[in-house]
Design an enzyme around this catalytic site. Structure first.
Site, PDB file in Angstrom:
ATOM      1  N   CYS A 126       0.880  -1.173   0.000  1.00 45.74           N
ATOM      2  CA  CYS A 126       0.000   0.000   0.000  1.00 45.74           C
ATOM      3  C   CYS A 126       0.918   1.223   0.000  1.00 45.74           C
ATOM      4  CB  CYS A 126      -0.853  -0.040   1.264  1.00 45.74           C
ATOM      5  SG  CYS A 126      -1.716   1.491   1.662  1.00 45.74           S
ATOM      6  N   HIS A 127       0.418   2.352  -0.487  1.00 43.00           N
ATOM      7  CA  HIS A 127       1.324   3.512  -0.571  1.00 43.00           C
ATOM      8  C   HIS A 127       1.813   3.966   0.811  1.00 43.00           C
ATOM      9  CE1 HIS A 127       2.725   6.301  -3.868  1.00 43.00           C
ATOM     10  NE2 HIS A 127       3.473   6.541  -2.824  1.00 43.00           N
ATOM     11  N   THR A 128       1.058   3.682   1.865  1.00 42.37           N
ATOM     12  CA  THR A 128       1.479   4.094   3.214  1.00 42.37           C
ATOM     13  C   THR A 128       2.819   3.434   3.581  1.00 42.37           C
ATOM     14  OG1 THR A 128      -0.861   4.234   3.749  1.00 42.37           O
ATOM     15  CG2 THR A 128       0.661   4.370   5.588  1.00 42.37           C
TER      16      THR A 128
ATOM     17  N   HIS B 170       1.325  -4.001   5.849  1.00 42.75           N
ATOM     18  CA  HIS B 170       0.119  -3.991   6.688  1.00 42.75           C
ATOM     19  C   HIS B 170      -1.114  -4.484   5.940  1.00 42.75           C
ATOM     20  CE1 HIS B 170       0.105  -0.131   4.612  1.00 42.75           C
ATOM     21  NE2 HIS B 170      -1.210  -0.171   4.720  1.00 42.75           N
ATOM     22  N   GLU B 171      -0.951  -4.863   4.662  1.00 44.72           N
ATOM     23  CA  GLU B 171      -2.115  -5.362   3.917  1.00 44.72           C
ATOM     24  C   GLU B 171      -1.824  -6.838   3.660  1.00 44.72           C
ATOM     25  OE1 GLU B 171      -4.063  -2.552   0.866  1.00 44.72           O
ATOM     26  OE2 GLU B 171      -3.393  -4.204  -0.368  1.00 44.72           O
TER      27      GLU B 171
ATOM     28  N   CYS C 153     -10.237  -2.750  20.382  1.00 41.50           N
ATOM     29  CA  CYS C 153     -10.108  -3.473  21.663  1.00 41.50           C
ATOM     30  C   CYS C 153     -11.465  -3.978  22.140  1.00 41.50           C
ATOM     31  CB  CYS C 153      -9.461  -2.582  22.719  1.00 41.50           C
ATOM     32  SG  CYS C 153     -10.548  -1.272  23.370  1.00 41.50           S
TER      33      CYS C 153
ATOM     34  N   CYS D  67     -13.124   0.221  24.774  1.00 44.67           N
ATOM     35  CA  CYS D  67     -12.996   1.666  25.018  1.00 44.67           C
ATOM     36  C   CYS D  67     -14.231   2.415  24.494  1.00 44.67           C
ATOM     37  CB  CYS D  67     -11.725   2.208  24.363  1.00 44.67           C
ATOM     38  SG  CYS D  67     -11.829   2.293  22.568  1.00 44.67           S
TER      39      CYS D  67
ATOM     40  N   CYS E 130     -14.627   2.102  20.719  1.00 39.60           N
ATOM     41  CA  CYS E 130     -15.119   0.786  20.263  1.00 39.60           C
ATOM     42  C   CYS E 130     -16.590   0.617  20.608  1.00 39.60           C
ATOM     43  CB  CYS E 130     -14.271  -0.337  20.848  1.00 39.60           C
ATOM     44  SG  CYS E 130     -12.622  -0.408  20.102  1.00 39.60           S
TER      45      CYS E 130
ATOM     46  N   CYS F 229     -10.131   3.334  18.020  1.00 43.80           N
ATOM     47  CA  CYS F 229      -9.880   2.665  19.307  1.00 43.80           C
ATOM     48  C   CYS F 229      -8.797   3.393  20.110  1.00 43.80           C
ATOM     49  CB  CYS F 229      -9.455   1.224  19.022  1.00 43.80           C
ATOM     50  SG  CYS F 229      -8.905   0.320  20.473  1.00 43.80           S
TER      51      CYS F 229
ATOM     52  N   ARG G  56      -5.545   2.361  18.044  1.00 39.90           N
ATOM     53  CA  ARG G  56      -5.647   3.189  16.825  1.00 39.90           C
ATOM     54  C   ARG G  56      -4.271   3.307  16.166  1.00 39.90           C
ATOM     55  NH1 ARG G  56      -7.122   9.255  18.489  1.00 39.90           N
ATOM     56  NH2 ARG G  56      -8.860   8.167  19.452  1.00 39.90           N
TER      57      ARG G  56
ATOM     58  N   CYS H  72      -6.482  -3.497   4.024  1.00 38.84           N
ATOM     59  CA  CYS H  72      -6.260  -2.039   4.069  1.00 38.84           C
ATOM     60  C   CYS H  72      -6.971  -1.347   2.914  1.00 38.84           C
ATOM     61  CB  CYS H  72      -4.786  -1.650   4.113  1.00 38.84           C
ATOM     62  SG  CYS H  72      -4.619   0.153   4.086  1.00 38.84           S
TER      63      CYS H  72
ATOM     64  N   ARG I 279      -2.821  -3.157  -7.377  1.00 40.28           N
ATOM     65  CA  ARG I 279      -2.209  -3.868  -6.254  1.00 40.28           C
ATOM     66  C   ARG I 279      -1.347  -5.018  -6.752  1.00 40.28           C
ATOM     67  NH1 ARG I 279      -2.395  -0.034  -3.055  1.00 40.28           N
ATOM     68  NH2 ARG I 279      -3.404  -0.167  -1.019  1.00 40.28           N
TER      69      ARG I 279
HETATM   70  P1  NAD Z   1      -1.402   4.824  -5.106  1.00 39.66           P
HETATM   71  O1  NAD Z   1      -0.027   5.356  -5.227  1.00 39.66           O
HETATM   72  O2  NAD Z   1      -1.686   3.494  -5.696  1.00 39.66           O
HETATM   73  O3  NAD Z   1      -2.458   5.879  -5.734  1.00 39.66           O
HETATM   74  C1  NAD Z   1      -2.372   7.267  -5.513  1.00 39.66           C
HETATM   75  C2  NAD Z   1      -2.802   7.976  -6.815  1.00 39.66           C
HETATM   76  O4  NAD Z   1      -2.884   9.386  -6.550  1.00 39.66           O
HETATM   77  C3  NAD Z   1      -1.832   7.790  -7.984  1.00 39.66           C
HETATM   78  O5  NAD Z   1      -2.537   7.310  -9.117  1.00 39.66           O
HETATM   79  C4  NAD Z   1      -1.252   9.201  -8.198  1.00 39.66           C
HETATM   80  O6  NAD Z   1      -0.960   9.452  -9.560  1.00 39.66           O
HETATM   81  C5  NAD Z   1      -2.397  10.071  -7.696  1.00 39.66           C
HETATM   82  N1  NAD Z   1      -2.010  11.447  -7.285  1.00 39.66           N
HETATM   83  C6  NAD Z   1      -0.919  11.826  -6.579  1.00 39.66           C
HETATM   84  N2  NAD Z   1      -0.933  13.163  -6.373  1.00 39.66           N
HETATM   85  C7  NAD Z   1      -2.061  13.639  -6.949  1.00 39.66           C
HETATM   86  C8  NAD Z   1      -2.646  14.929  -7.072  1.00 39.66           C
HETATM   87  N3  NAD Z   1      -2.056  16.016  -6.529  1.00 39.66           N
HETATM   88  N4  NAD Z   1      -3.824  15.040  -7.722  1.00 39.66           N
HETATM   89  C9  NAD Z   1      -4.430  13.951  -8.262  1.00 39.66           C
HETATM   90  N5  NAD Z   1      -3.920  12.689  -8.181  1.00 39.66           N
HETATM   91  C10 NAD Z   1      -2.759  12.542  -7.543  1.00 39.66           C
HETATM   92  O7  NAD Z   1      -1.734   4.840  -3.533  1.00 39.66           O
HETATM   93  P2  NAD Z   1      -2.845   4.007  -2.685  1.00 39.66           P
HETATM   94  O8  NAD Z   1      -2.205   2.793  -2.114  1.00 39.66           O
HETATM   95  O9  NAD Z   1      -4.103   3.911  -3.472  1.00 39.66           O
HETATM   96  O10 NAD Z   1      -3.053   5.014  -1.447  1.00 39.66           O
HETATM   97  C11 NAD Z   1      -3.656   6.286  -1.656  1.00 39.66           C
HETATM   98  C12 NAD Z   1      -3.517   7.154  -0.423  1.00 39.66           C
HETATM   99  O11 NAD Z   1      -4.331   6.636   0.636  1.00 39.66           O
HETATM  100  C13 NAD Z   1      -2.102   7.210   0.149  1.00 39.66           C
HETATM  101  O12 NAD Z   1      -1.882   8.533   0.627  1.00 39.66           O
HETATM  102  C14 NAD Z   1      -2.150   6.251   1.308  1.00 39.66           C
HETATM  103  O13 NAD Z   1      -1.169   6.519   2.286  1.00 39.66           O
HETATM  104  C15 NAD Z   1      -3.539   6.532   1.810  1.00 39.66           C
HETATM  105  N6  NAD Z   1      -4.167   5.500   2.660  1.00 39.66           N
HETATM  106  C16 NAD Z   1      -4.941   5.950   3.694  1.00 39.66           C
HETATM  107  C17 NAD Z   1      -5.619   5.042   4.487  1.00 39.66           C
HETATM  108  C18 NAD Z   1      -6.532   5.520   5.578  1.00 39.66           C
HETATM  109  O14 NAD Z   1      -7.017   4.679   6.337  1.00 39.66           O
HETATM  110  N7  NAD Z   1      -6.807   6.805   5.702  1.00 39.66           N
HETATM  111  C19 NAD Z   1      -5.492   3.681   4.232  1.00 39.66           C
HETATM  112  C20 NAD Z   1      -4.733   3.267   3.140  1.00 39.66           C
HETATM  113  C21 NAD Z   1      -4.074   4.183   2.359  1.00 39.66           C
HETATM  114 ZN    ZN Z   2      -2.570   0.784   3.634  1.00 38.66          ZN
END
Ligand code: NAD
Ligand code: ZN
Length: 380
Positions: A48-50, A70-71, A100, A103, A106, A114, A118, A178, A373
């Site tokens: 995942c991108h995170t 994490h995925e 949990c 809390c 939850c 959580c 969290r 995720c 993915r």
């Molecule tokens: P990814 O890299 O597969 O997709 C991100 C997309 O955003 C890409 O296609 C990229 O070209 C595009 N992008 C980047 N900057 C941009 C902009 N300024 N305008 C328009 N498009 C733009 O990533 P992913 O795995 O799909 O994750 C996406 C985001 O979600 C990441 O920031 C990740 O950390 C976050 N995330 C958050 C949670 C949560 O629970 N909040 C969970 C998982 C992932």
């Molecule tokens: Zn993720």
């Protein structure tokens, strides 16, 4: 009881020794689970991108050496003291934000934040004793978001594991641990578009495409995909996107382009990019009076959200969510059942697969913006 229960396991893990350097497959020792912990054999994991942000550590706190991931999907190998909900052989999805079940969060119907479990991206140790369960020759290797799935075996808190149908194929449903649940839930549980409405999705990676899929399920009539990478647009049609906007094609802010396309703004927007400029655009492109924007992307640690307060006074709503507001243990088993009942397709999110020994290829693909993915098989 398995023959390894309660003993240290030696296995392969992909260790990030330094920020931005390729992961190295090492033999690590994985300590047995302590109270309320579970040791899981990971079968499949995906990127995942995170993971990439914290590995690059450009806009995030560096914690190294570390085992990311994490995925994933796996099988319980053994459980620590006090664990009654899970037993060896159970199929589980690890989740970066736990539940949990005790809390105030939850117990609330509204929250999945959580108190105990969290998401905490900077902690590299287990809660029970403040130590890592991973070592190499006695030197600790840090955990990541309580899951560290780039290892053949990992230890997590019981509250970070969703017990799922053992018939569900782990090489597919791992993406629900995720990205796909996050995007789907961001739309269905948080943005909540009405039938016939217009939804903009910023960022068409796995999370954004799952958000688009959620908009289609909710009956949105227009789903506008916004991305800087035009290669994403063709693929995004399979996820319900009806129109596309590349901010690079215009010499004005993308929120103005969207407002013109939609007679004043979209009804809902979901931001899945992690970039602050996209977050602000995603908020400012919603219609006044009723528009709701949901932030999902993980921002740079120094990012500041700046908008004129009049944009809020004009009755726009700004929200944010982790994991699509799903409670991992309570809600994820039924999302898996949606896949089993063919109400949710996961195959179209999975464009690549690599053996564990080539995990760095998954990083290369994500950095190049290729595919959605990539599934990493731990047994290869
Ligand atoms: P990814 O890299 O597969 O997709 C991100 C997309 O955003 C890409 O296609 C990229 O070209 C595009 N992008 C980047 N900057 C941009 C902009 N300024 N305008 C328009 N498009 C733009 O990533 P992913 O795995 O799909 O994750 C996406 C985001 O979600 C990441 O920031 C990740 O950390 C976050 N995330 C958050 C949670 C949560 O629970 N909040 C969970 C998982 C992932
Ligand atoms: Zn993720």
């Amino acid at each position: 009881m398995s023959s390894t229960a309660g003993k240290v396991i030696k296995c392969r893990a992909a260790v990030a020794w330094e920020a931005g350097k390729p992961l190295v497959i090492e033999e690590v020792e994985v300590a047995p689970p302590q109270a309320m912990e579970v040791r899981v054999k990971i079968l499949y994991t995906s990127l995942c991108h995170t993971d990439v942000y914290f590995w690059e550590a450009k806009g995030q706190t560096p914690v190294f050496p570390r085992i990311f991931g994490h995925e994933a999907g796996g099988i319980v190998e053994c459980v620590g003291e006090g664990v009654t909900d899970l037993a060896p052989g159970d199929h589980v999805l690890p989740v970066f934000t736990g539940e949990c079940k005790e809390c105030a969060h939850c117990k609330s119907e509204e929250s999945n934040m959580c108190n105990l479990l969290r998401i905490n991206t900077d902690r590299g140790v287990m809660l029970n004793d403040g130590k890592s369960r991973f070592t190499i020759n006695g030197k600790p290797i840090y955990h990541f978001v309580g899951t560290s799935t780039f290892s053949e075996y990992t230890v997590t808190h019981v509250g970070c594991l969703a017990k799922i149908n053992p018939l569900a194929p782990l090489d597919k449903v791992c993406v629900l641990s995720c990205g796909i649940s996050t995007g789907l839930g961001a739309t269905l549980n948080v943005a909540k578009p009405k039938r016939g409405s217009t939804v903009a999705v910023f960022g068409l990676g796995a999370v954004g495409l799952a958000a688009a899929e959620g908009a289609r399920i909710a009956g949105a009539s227009r789903i506008i995909g916004v991305d800087l990478n035009p290669n994403r647009f063709e693929e995004a049609k399979k996820f319900g996107c009806t129109e596309f906007v590349n901010p690079k094609d215009y010499n004005k802010p993308v929120q103005e382009v969207l407002a013109e396309m939609t007679d004043g703004g979209v009804d809902r927007s979901v931001e899945c990019t992690g970039h602050i400029d996209a977050m602000i655009s995603a908020f400012e492109c919603v219609h006044d009076g009723w528009g709701v924007a949901v932030l999902v992307g993980v921002p740079h640690k120094d990012a500041v959200f700046k908008t004129h307060p009049i944009n809020l006074l004009n009755e726009r709503t700004l929200k944010g969510t982790f994991f699509g507001n799903y409670k991992p243990r309570t809600d994820i088993p039924s999302v898996v059942e949606k896949y089993m009942a063919k109400d949710l397709e996961l195959e179209k999110f999975i464009t690549h697969s690599v053996p564990f020994s080539q995990i760095n290829k998954a990083f290369d693909l994500m950095l190049k913006g290729e595919g959605i993915r990539c599934i990493i098989s731990m047994d290869e």
